[in-house]
Design an enzyme around this catalytic site. Structure first.
Site, PDB file in Angstrom:
ATOM      1  N   ASP A  35       0.756  -1.212  -0.190  1.00  0.00           N
ATOM      2  CA  ASP A  35       0.146  -0.059  -0.064  1.00  0.00           C
ATOM      3  C   ASP A  35       0.929   1.345  -0.102  1.00  0.00           C
ATOM      4  OD1 ASP A  35       0.711  -0.101   2.858  1.00  0.00           O
ATOM      5  OD2 ASP A  35      -0.951  -1.509   3.132  1.00  0.00           O
ATOM      6  N   LYS A  68      -4.872   3.251  -0.327  1.00  0.00           N
ATOM      7  CA  LYS A  68      -4.402   4.428   0.137  1.00  0.00           C
ATOM      8  C   LYS A  68      -4.408   4.892   1.693  1.00  0.00           C
ATOM      9  CE  LYS A  68      -5.047   7.737  -3.616  1.00  0.00           C
ATOM     10  NZ  LYS A  68      -5.734   8.885  -4.083  1.00  0.00           N
ATOM     11  N   MET A 119      -2.791   8.383  12.425  1.00  0.00           N
ATOM     12  CA  MET A 119      -4.095   8.613  11.748  1.00  0.00           C
ATOM     13  C   MET A 119      -4.975   9.732  12.472  1.00  0.00           C
ATOM     14  SD  MET A 119      -5.045   4.561  10.878  1.00  0.00           S
ATOM     15  CE  MET A 119      -4.785   3.974  12.640  1.00  0.00           C
TER      16      MET A 119
HETATM   17  N1  SAH Z   1       1.866   0.412  10.678  1.00  0.00           N
HETATM   18  C1  SAH Z   1       2.323   1.574  10.416  1.00  0.00           C
HETATM   19  C2  SAH Z   1       1.152   2.655  10.962  1.00  0.00           C
HETATM   20  C3  SAH Z   1       0.094   2.457  10.053  1.00  0.00           C
HETATM   21  S1  SAH Z   1      -1.346   3.260  10.425  1.00  0.00           S
HETATM   22  C4  SAH Z   1       3.481   2.078  11.220  1.00  0.00           C
HETATM   23  O1  SAH Z   1       4.007   1.019  12.010  1.00  0.00           O
HETATM   24  O2  SAH Z   1       3.962   3.125  11.311  1.00  0.00           O
HETATM   25  C5  SAH Z   1      -1.056   4.904   9.218  1.00  0.00           C
HETATM   26  C6  SAH Z   1      -0.780   5.975   9.959  1.00  0.00           C
HETATM   27  O3  SAH Z   1       0.902   5.847  10.429  1.00  0.00           O
HETATM   28  C7  SAH Z   1      -0.808   7.299   9.172  1.00  0.00           C
HETATM   29  O4  SAH Z   1      -1.856   8.012   9.310  1.00  0.00           O
HETATM   30  C8  SAH Z   1       0.569   8.178  10.014  1.00  0.00           C
HETATM   31  O5  SAH Z   1      -0.184   8.652  11.251  1.00  0.00           O
HETATM   32  C9  SAH Z   1       1.590   7.070  10.370  1.00  0.00           C
HETATM   33  N2  SAH Z   1       2.576   7.310   9.610  1.00  0.00           N
HETATM   34  C10 SAH Z   1       3.112   6.146   8.800  1.00  0.00           C
HETATM   35  N3  SAH Z   1       4.032   6.330   8.135  1.00  0.00           N
HETATM   36  C11 SAH Z   1       4.425   7.700   8.431  1.00  0.00           C
HETATM   37  C12 SAH Z   1       5.244   8.392   8.075  1.00  0.00           C
HETATM   38  N4  SAH Z   1       6.394   8.221   7.230  1.00  0.00           N
HETATM   39  N5  SAH Z   1       5.221   9.755   8.076  1.00  0.00           N
HETATM   40  C13 SAH Z   1       4.162  10.108   8.955  1.00  0.00           C
HETATM   41  N6  SAH Z   1       3.268   9.407   9.614  1.00  0.00           N
HETATM   42  C14 SAH Z   1       3.332   7.919   9.321  1.00  0.00           C
END
Ligand code: SAH
Length: 502
Positions: free
Chosen positions: A35, A57, A173
């Site tokens: 994704d 997305k 999120m």
């Molecule tokens: N599994 C992921 C999180 C998934 S939920 C993890 O461990 O990071 C998706 C949310 O993660 C996004 O809405 C945002 O809040 C955050 N996120 C993930 N990657 C990011 C990045 N590179 N920069 C900022 N926020 C990020």
């Protein structure tokens, strides 16, 4: 054949923040399901015939609903395939990896999970914020900001507990609910002055961090037009950012640099740009076509004792020559009586990898300089072997030929790769490219051929960096304005020219 699923954490975005195990799963996958938060450059590591399935997305508007994603993964595995499910960050941190795992178990499908660096920790780190610190935070709490309908009697989140812990709070999120989040924390007793950081696209070249206070953060976010993916970090550790901001201080941070080299050669430049915090946009303009069944080369290798010099002019040339030696059951000892010349440091390094230290490496890495070094030492009785590209310049062969016997053998050909036109134009049209690099005349020619003369104006606002005088001359002939030429005609020379400029 039994299929298997790997749920792999692809890390927060920086290309190198992936585990060795994760990379292995990408390399062996028959199918990769990914994704938008997983860095799509990883797909380049996949097998040639690997199938790619894009499933989504942002969290709230999946291209494929979760049930369908589960279905696709399970079905592909049941066909006996190795399926790698790439997820941003860690698969079990709000990645719904648990649900995908449950489905697999219930259907009897073999699966494994490869943890990743979660953005909740790694993203803060790249923003200069340590998630804990002895003086500021003794715990941290990672919370979803994607709140389901608030049930006042039975809230999903214990705001009172969060407001009264001294630990760092990280909301994922949460952009759409930022107002609710900050209000709830203030109502439950958290100081309005608590520092907050909004970290968007963390660990990527386009990382953007905005700091504020709990009281003002909602307005700040509206004013600054903050969009997902964004991390919301709340707590005193945010104040350390000023001191610990190593990532945004990298010399090429925020710079997008188009790299036009052949597929097989671009990796060192691409890697260096990445390590310096920049965004390399790779456009392979040429590909290397090795000349197969090269009888001529074999014959000269058989007669190698007649030669006194071997001149190698590129990394590809070195690889092809030594592979041929190997194929003929010979090794570097066959070259014991020769002086070996390399035209550049990359070529010399490659020769060294094959067990030989080049005798002559010119000060400047162009043919003219090599000739200057050879001229005083070559005798009329010498014999020079030059295995090299078919479309290389005549200069060296002509000049050496005036002194002694020289044998040029074509070992490969660089050919234009026209399949790239749309892709390159798309990138140029986005207007986000700061620099474009040309490391040889042929890449300039090929680049212009690929995009077409009529599209040259798309380069107007992009700074063209040339590796050396010959490349610059070619660019001029093709109406391409060179912004700067590297002081030293090497990849590092180009990099330092860009660093000095930016
Ligand atoms: N599994 C992921 C999180 C998934 S939920 C993890 O461990 O990071 C998706 C949310 O993660 C996004 O809405 C945002 O809040 C955050 N996120 C993930 N990657 C990011 C990045 N590179 N920069 C900022 N926020 C990020």
């Amino acid at each position: 054949m039994k299929g298997k699923v790997y749920l792999v954490g692809a890390g927060p975005g920086d290309y190198k923040l992936l585990t060795l195990k994760g990379l292995e799963c990408i390399k062996k996958a028959d199918v990769i399901v990914y994704d938008r938060l997983a860095n799509s450059n990883y797909l380049k590591e996949a097998k040639l015939n690997c199938e790619f399935i894009y499933v989504g997305k942002a969290s709230s508007n999946h291209v494929l609903p979760q049930d369908d994603i589960n279905r696709v993964i399970a079905d592909k595995a049941k066909e006996g395939k190795i399926v790698t499910r790439l997820k941003g960050g860690d698969p079990y941190v709000f990645g719904r990896g648990g649900e995908e795992g449950e489905v697999l178990v219930s259907e009897g499908i073999d699966f494994e999970v490869v943890p990743g660096i979660t953005s909740a920790i790694g993203g803060l780190c790249y923003a200069g914020i340590p998630i804990t610190h002895r003086d500021h935070a003794s715990s941290f709490h990672v919370i979803t900001g994607h709140l389901r309908d608030d049930d006042k009697e039975n809230p999903e989140i214990n705001w009172n507990a969060l407001a009264n812990t001294k630990g760092t709070l990280v909301f994922l999120m949460g952009v759409a609910n930022l107002q609710k989040i900050s209000e709830n924390l203030i109502v439950e007793g958290k100081s309005k002055e608590t520092p907050v950081a909004l970290i968007s696209w963390a660990t990527r070249y386009n990382q953007r961090v905005i700091t504020s206070t709990l009281e003002d953060v909602y307005e700040t976010a509206i004013r600054e037009n903050v969009k997902p993916p964004t991390l919301i970090a709340v707590g005193d550790v945010v104040g350390l950012r000023e001191k610990l901001n190593f990532f945004e201080n990298k010399p090429l941070f925020g710079k997008s640099i188009m790299v036009t080299r052949s597929r097989t050669q671009s990796s060192s430049l691409v890697e260096k740009i990445m390590d310096l915090g920049g965004n390399p946009i790779e456009v392979p303009t040429i590909k290397i076509d090795k000349i197969e069944n090269n009888i001529e080369l074999e014959n000269e290798i058989k007669n190698i004792k007649d030669y006194t010099y071997l001149v190698l002019t590129s990394k590809n040339g070195v690889d092809i020559f030594f592979d041929k030696l190997d194929e003929m059951n010979l090794d570097s000892r066959a070259l014991a009586n020769l002086k070996v010349c390399a035209i550049g440091s990359a070529t010399a390094n490659e020769i060294k990898n094959r067990g030989i230290k080049a005798d002559i490496i010119p000060q400047k890495f162009i043919a003219e300089y090599l000739f200057e070094e050879l001229k005083p030492i070559l005798k009329s009785s010498d014999k020079v072997l030059m295995p090299r590209a078919k479309n290389a310049r005549d200069f060296l062969v002509d000049k050496i030929g005036e002194i002694c016997e020289v044998k040029e053998i074509h070992t490969y050909e660089t050919v234009v790769d026209p399949t790239r036109k749309e892709e390159v134009l798309d990138v140029l049209n986005q207007g986000e490219t700061d620099y474009i690099t040309f490391a040889s005349s042929s890449t300039v020619r090929n680049f212009v051929e690929i995009i077409g003369k009529e599209n040259l104006d798309k380069l107007e606002n992009i700074k063209v960096i040339s590796i050396g005088p010959v490349t610059t001359q070619t660019a001029k002939e093709l109406n391409l304005k060179v912004y700067k030429e590297a002081d030293v005609a090497t990849i590092d020379g180009m990099i330092s020219t860009i660093i000095k400029d930016s």
